[in-house]
Scaffold this motif. Structure first.
Motif, PDB file in Angstrom:
ATOM      1  N   PRO A 136       0.834  -1.194   0.000  1.00 51.40           N
ATOM      2  CA  PRO A 136       0.000   0.000   0.000  1.00 51.40           C
ATOM      3  C   PRO A 136       0.875   1.252   0.000  1.00 51.40           C
ATOM      4  CG  PRO A 136      -0.128  -1.154   2.129  1.00 51.40           C
ATOM      5  CD  PRO A 136       0.748  -1.961   1.248  1.00 51.40           C
ATOM      6  N   GLY A 137       0.453   2.260  -0.765  1.00 49.73           N
ATOM      7  CA  GLY A 137       1.250   3.472  -0.832  1.00 49.73           C
ATOM      8  C   GLY A 137       0.734   4.429  -1.885  1.00 49.73           C
ATOM      9  N   PRO A 138       1.368   5.621  -1.975  1.00 47.68           N
ATOM     10  CA  PRO A 138       0.836   6.696  -2.822  1.00 47.68           C
ATOM     11  C   PRO A 138       1.204   6.579  -4.301  1.00 47.68           C
ATOM     12  CG  PRO A 138       2.693   7.505  -1.556  1.00 47.68           C
ATOM     13  CD  PRO A 138       2.505   6.068  -1.153  1.00 47.68           C
ATOM     14  N   LEU A 139       0.899   5.419  -4.891  1.00 47.61           N
ATOM     15  CA  LEU A 139       1.161   5.213  -6.317  1.00 47.61           C
ATOM     16  C   LEU A 139      -0.109   4.688  -6.983  1.00 47.61           C
ATOM     17  CD1 LEU A 139       3.194   5.200  -8.655  1.00 47.61           C
ATOM     18  CD2 LEU A 139       3.751   2.837  -8.050  1.00 47.61           C
ATOM     19  N   THR A 140      -0.582   5.422  -7.999  1.00 43.81           N
ATOM     20  CA  THR A 140      -1.791   5.039  -8.743  1.00 43.81           C
ATOM     21  C   THR A 140      -1.403   4.546 -10.129  1.00 43.81           C
ATOM     22  OG1 THR A 140      -3.147   6.672  -7.579  1.00 43.81           O
ATOM     23  CG2 THR A 140      -3.955   5.950  -9.730  1.00 43.81           C
ATOM     24  N   PHE A 141      -1.996   3.420 -10.541  1.00 45.11           N
ATOM     25  CA  PHE A 141      -1.775   2.905 -11.891  1.00 45.11           C
ATOM     26  C   PHE A 141      -2.999   3.169 -12.742  1.00 45.11           C
ATOM     27  CE2 PHE A 141       0.672   0.146  -9.077  1.00 45.11           C
ATOM     28  CZ  PHE A 141       1.933   0.243  -9.652  1.00 45.11           C
ATOM     29  N   VAL A 142      -2.778   3.617 -13.965  1.00 46.91           N
ATOM     30  CA  VAL A 142      -3.870   3.735 -14.934  1.00 46.91           C
ATOM     31  C   VAL A 142      -3.831   2.460 -15.779  1.00 46.91           C
ATOM     32  CG1 VAL A 142      -4.650   4.997 -16.974  1.00 46.91           C
ATOM     33  CG2 VAL A 142      -3.937   6.246 -14.935  1.00 46.91           C
TER      34      VAL A 142
END
Ligand code: AMP
Ligand code: MG
Length: 324
Positions: A90-96
């Motif tokens: 878990p962490g502040p990385l978003t995947f499109v």
């Protein structure tokens, strides 16, 4: 894994029911507070756009609490995405990622892709688990305004939200890094705490890690003006600038030369610590916005390296509409 306190548990259970029943809940993540709804319920998601006054072209990020939840949401996960998710979630990385047809169009603004992340906050994770569904959540503020890093910030802008879970001040303080991986190219769509260098180091050498060129339509939410206070915000040009009456000054070092001339000064970090600046940036803007004696705000810039890239992205956008 961290656990949440008993009274928080009750609050989370209530909030989870609100989500299941199609309502909205503001909740803390490690980045900023989110305004969440069941991501698979288009009517609930529509309420987010309504309450935030967010334009329908700006897609939402879907939050999950386990890797299994990805199966319902995205078509396929490449090895590179798995590698990055293993390291940063878990962490502040978003995947499109390419979306399945279970994800309502309203979540993705009609795009064939969906933004997904697993937040690193025990309250957020517990809420998603208890709700039993992925939660679509943008920041819990009116569209274009300063993002919230405390429950009070949420209350100020969205007093009518069904429920706010107070989890104290968020630790990271700025929104997630967003990436889009296609073939052997990873494009950074939005800068955040996880830097382009962090991503480069984590991928095999044959990968190209590039920064998104603004103007390309890959991420419609990448607007020039965002995160804005309701008062004029200007970026300091130099240490010798003189400040007019009623000035609020936000600096990132204890001994900044202009401190004496400002009506009110907020020091986000004693010595240019970019993580501290990120954690305190939006809060400083909220405080200046709320102070009736402040008529305009000045902010010290930082260098656009590492996390500084994300910081200047937020500062430039917050100041954009006030730039002459
Ligand atoms: P936030 O308002 O912080 O929740 O972030 C939402 C932002 O994520 C949007 O404004 C877009 O820039 C980006 N985003 C979300 N979903 C997508 C997508 N499917 N494709 C590209 N960008 C996306
Ligand atoms: Mg936002």
């Amino acid at each position: 894994m961290e656990t949440v306190q008993k009274n928080l548990e009750t609050a989370i259970a209530k909030a989870a029911k609100i989500i299941r029943d199609g309502g909205l809940v503001a909740f803390p993540t490690e980045t900023v507070y989110g305004l969440g709804a069941n991501a698979l319920n288009p009517v609930a998601v529509a309420k987010i756009f309504e309450l935030k006054e967010r334009p329908s072209f700006d897609p939402l990020i879907v939050h999950i609490a386990s890797f299994d939840q990805l199966d319902d949401l995205v078509e396929n996960v490449s090895d590179a995405v798995k590698l990055l998710a293993d390291k940063f979630w878990p962490g502040p990385l978003t995947f499109v990622l390419p979306k399945t047809n279970k994800v309502p169009e309203i979540v993705t603004s009609g795009l064939a892709t969906v933004g997904v992340r697993m937040p690193d906050n025990p309250i957020a994770l517990e809420l998603i688990r208890k709700a039993g569904c992925p939660i679509a959540a943008p920041s819990a503020n009116k569209f274009g305004r300063i993002s919230p890093t405390t429950a009070m910030h949420v209350k100020k802008q969205l007093p009518n939200v069904d429920c706010i879970i107070d989890g104290g001040k968020t630790s990271v303080g700025i929104e997630s890094t967003i990436v889009f991986v296609e073939g052997d190219t990873c494009t950074l769509l939005r800068a955040g705490k996880i830097t382009i260098e962090d991503i480069r180091e984590s991928l095999p050498n044959n990968f190209k890690v590039i920064q998104h060129v603004s103007g390309e339509a890959i991420s419609p939410g990448l607007l020039k003006s965002h995160y804005s206070p309701t008062k004029t915000l200007r970026i300091l040009n130099s240490k010798t600038e003189t400040l007019p009456e009623g000035s609020g000054l936000i600096v990132h070092e204890q001994n900044h030369i202009l401190k004496a001339f400002a009506h009110k000064t907020i020091v986000t970090s004693p010595n240019m610590d970019y993580h501290q600046i990120a954690a305190n940036l939006f809060s400083a803007l909220h405080t200046m916005e709320d102070d009736p004696e402040i008529t305009q705000i000045f902010i010290q810039p930082v260098e656009e390296t590492g996390l500084g890239l994300a910081l200047m992205d937020r500062i430039n956008k917050a100041a954009h509409q006030y730039q002459k």
